[in-house]
Design a protein around this motif. Sequence first.
Motif, PDB file in Angstrom:
ATOM      1  N   LYS A 243      -9.873  -8.826   3.003  1.00 28.61           N
ATOM      2  CA  LYS A 243      -9.218 -10.097   3.274  1.00 28.61           C
ATOM      3  C   LYS A 243      -7.707  -9.891   3.333  1.00 28.61           C
ATOM      4  O   LYS A 243      -7.164  -8.989   2.695  1.00 28.61           O
ATOM      5  CB  LYS A 243      -9.593 -11.114   2.203  1.00 28.61           C
ATOM      6  N   GLU A 244      -7.024 -10.712   4.095  1.00 32.28           N
ATOM      7  CA  GLU A 244      -5.596 -10.519   4.340  1.00 32.28           C
ATOM      8  C   GLU A 244      -4.781 -10.494   3.058  1.00 32.28           C
ATOM      9  O   GLU A 244      -3.770  -9.786   2.973  1.00 32.28           O
ATOM     10  CB  GLU A 244      -5.077 -11.618   5.272  1.00 32.28           C
ATOM     11  N   ALA A 245      -5.189 -11.243   2.051  1.00 34.23           N
ATOM     12  CA  ALA A 245      -4.430 -11.310   0.804  1.00 34.23           C
ATOM     13  C   ALA A 245      -4.668 -10.104  -0.108  1.00 34.23           C
ATOM     14  O   ALA A 245      -3.966  -9.941  -1.109  1.00 34.23           O
ATOM     15  CB  ALA A 245      -4.779 -12.595   0.052  1.00 34.23           C
ATOM     16  N   VAL A 246      -5.629  -9.259   0.240  1.00 34.45           N
ATOM     17  CA  VAL A 246      -5.977  -8.105  -0.593  1.00 34.45           C
ATOM     18  C   VAL A 246      -5.237  -6.861  -0.091  1.00 34.45           C
ATOM     19  O   VAL A 246      -5.362  -6.487   1.073  1.00 34.45           O
ATOM     20  CB  VAL A 246      -7.501  -7.847  -0.573  1.00 34.45           C
ATOM     21  N   ALA A 247      -4.448  -6.247  -0.961  1.00 35.14           N
ATOM     22  CA  ALA A 247      -3.706  -5.021  -0.631  1.00 35.14           C
ATOM     23  C   ALA A 247      -2.971  -5.148   0.696  1.00 35.14           C
ATOM     24  O   ALA A 247      -3.154  -4.322   1.595  1.00 35.14           O
ATOM     25  CB  ALA A 247      -4.642  -3.829  -0.607  1.00 35.14           C
ATOM     26  N   PRO A 248      -2.131  -6.169   0.855  1.00 30.71           N
ATOM     27  CA  PRO A 248      -1.434  -6.347   2.134  1.00 30.71           C
ATOM     28  C   PRO A 248      -0.574  -5.128   2.481  1.00 30.71           C
ATOM     29  O   PRO A 248       0.122  -4.580   1.630  1.00 30.71           O
ATOM     30  CB  PRO A 248      -0.568  -7.586   1.890  1.00 30.71           C
ATOM     31  N   GLY A 249      -0.660  -4.702   3.732  1.00 30.57           N
ATOM     32  CA  GLY A 249       0.127  -3.570   4.199  1.00 30.57           C
ATOM     33  C   GLY A 249      -0.461  -2.211   3.901  1.00 30.57           C
ATOM     34  O   GLY A 249       0.054  -1.193   4.376  1.00 30.57           O
ATOM     35  N   VAL A 250      -1.540  -2.169   3.110  1.00 22.46           N
ATOM     36  CA  VAL A 250      -2.158  -0.894   2.756  1.00 22.46           C
ATOM     37  C   VAL A 250      -3.347  -0.651   3.686  1.00 22.46           C
ATOM     38  O   VAL A 250      -4.183  -1.536   3.887  1.00 22.46           O
ATOM     39  CB  VAL A 250      -2.644  -0.889   1.287  1.00 22.46           C
ATOM     40  N   PHE A 253      -7.958   5.007   3.204  1.00 20.43           N
ATOM     41  CA  PHE A 253      -8.803   5.103   2.009  1.00 20.43           C
ATOM     42  C   PHE A 253      -8.202   4.380   0.812  1.00 20.43           C
ATOM     43  O   PHE A 253      -8.920   3.789   0.011  1.00 20.43           O
ATOM     44  CB  PHE A 253      -9.033   6.569   1.650  1.00 20.43           C
ATOM     45  N   ALA A 254      -6.899   4.436   0.659  1.00 17.64           N
ATOM     46  CA  ALA A 254      -6.251   3.861  -0.518  1.00 17.64           C
ATOM     47  C   ALA A 254      -6.505   2.361  -0.644  1.00 17.64           C
ATOM     48  O   ALA A 254      -6.504   1.820  -1.738  1.00 17.64           O
ATOM     49  CB  ALA A 254      -4.746   4.137  -0.478  1.00 17.64           C
ATOM     50  N   ALA A 255      -6.732   1.690   0.474  1.00 11.93           N
ATOM     51  CA  ALA A 255      -6.933   0.252   0.447  1.00 11.93           C
ATOM     52  C   ALA A 255      -8.225  -0.134  -0.251  1.00 11.93           C
ATOM     53  O   ALA A 255      -8.384  -1.289  -0.692  1.00 11.93           O
ATOM     54  CB  ALA A 255      -6.931  -0.305   1.872  1.00 11.93           C
ATOM     55  N   HIS A 256      -9.142   0.797  -0.386  1.00 11.61           N
ATOM     56  CA  HIS A 256     -10.452   0.470  -0.949  1.00 11.61           C
ATOM     57  C   HIS A 256     -10.540   0.814  -2.430  1.00 11.61           C
ATOM     58  O   HIS A 256     -11.632   0.818  -3.009  1.00 11.61           O
ATOM     59  CB  HIS A 256     -11.533   1.188  -0.153  1.00 11.61           C
TER      60      HIS A 256
END
Length: 258
Positions: A243-250, A253-256
Amino acid sequence: MNVLIVYAHPEPRSLNGSLKNFAVRHLQAAGHAVQVSDLYAMGWKAQLDAADSLDGAAGARFDPSDDSRRAYQGGRQSPDIAREQDKLRWADAVILQFPLWWFSLPAILKGWVERVYAYGFAYGVGEHSDQRWGERYGEGTLAGKRAMLMVTTGGWASHYSERGINGPLDDLLFPIQHGILFYPGFDVLPPFVVHRTGRVDEARYGAICAELGGRLDQLWTTPPIPFRRQNGGDYAIPALTLKEAVAPGVTGFAAHRR
């Protein structure tokens, strides 16, 4: 506790073989029950094919997913597959032990995953709807169990660093830790890694065993890698994007990871 070691190295006298033997002795001395699937010694068949069902292919052509589902649901899997699934059900913790060959698992261990992770056992599980997309990535048949990789490399640790020529080791192991272990529900612990395997003398071997013993003693207390659960609210379903609000800009693999 019950520990399964799935071991993939062709030479019993290798560093891998010695560390596997040490791990078995250490765990048993601590009161744990241990089973070892020594894939080379077992003569494990790596290729996924129609022979994995006692009935062969259902149709004119082999369909890996559909034939796997039919064999699993009907109790018609090849006996070697069913035995490994029983070991996974028995285990409280699973260790996949292997040398990093060509940036991934040895082929025999990949073949173990492809054959043992049958449709209905490790994937194709649970409700698929606009609210949930199956029981996977933190849920599934193997949820509640722990898993750890025990990996050796010939290269230096710096070769696998954030700016190393081989790429960060966390990135290389992501498909295994996130895709093979977290996908069917395991809580995945940080890996135990030994670099420069060709430069292990007696003193260094003792230090490696001491470190490994400590990691094994902490199998049930080490915090797992904080992967994001698919159905935990971070992902839009059924698109399965963050979702857009989760880890914005990341991205990547790191985003997960939380």
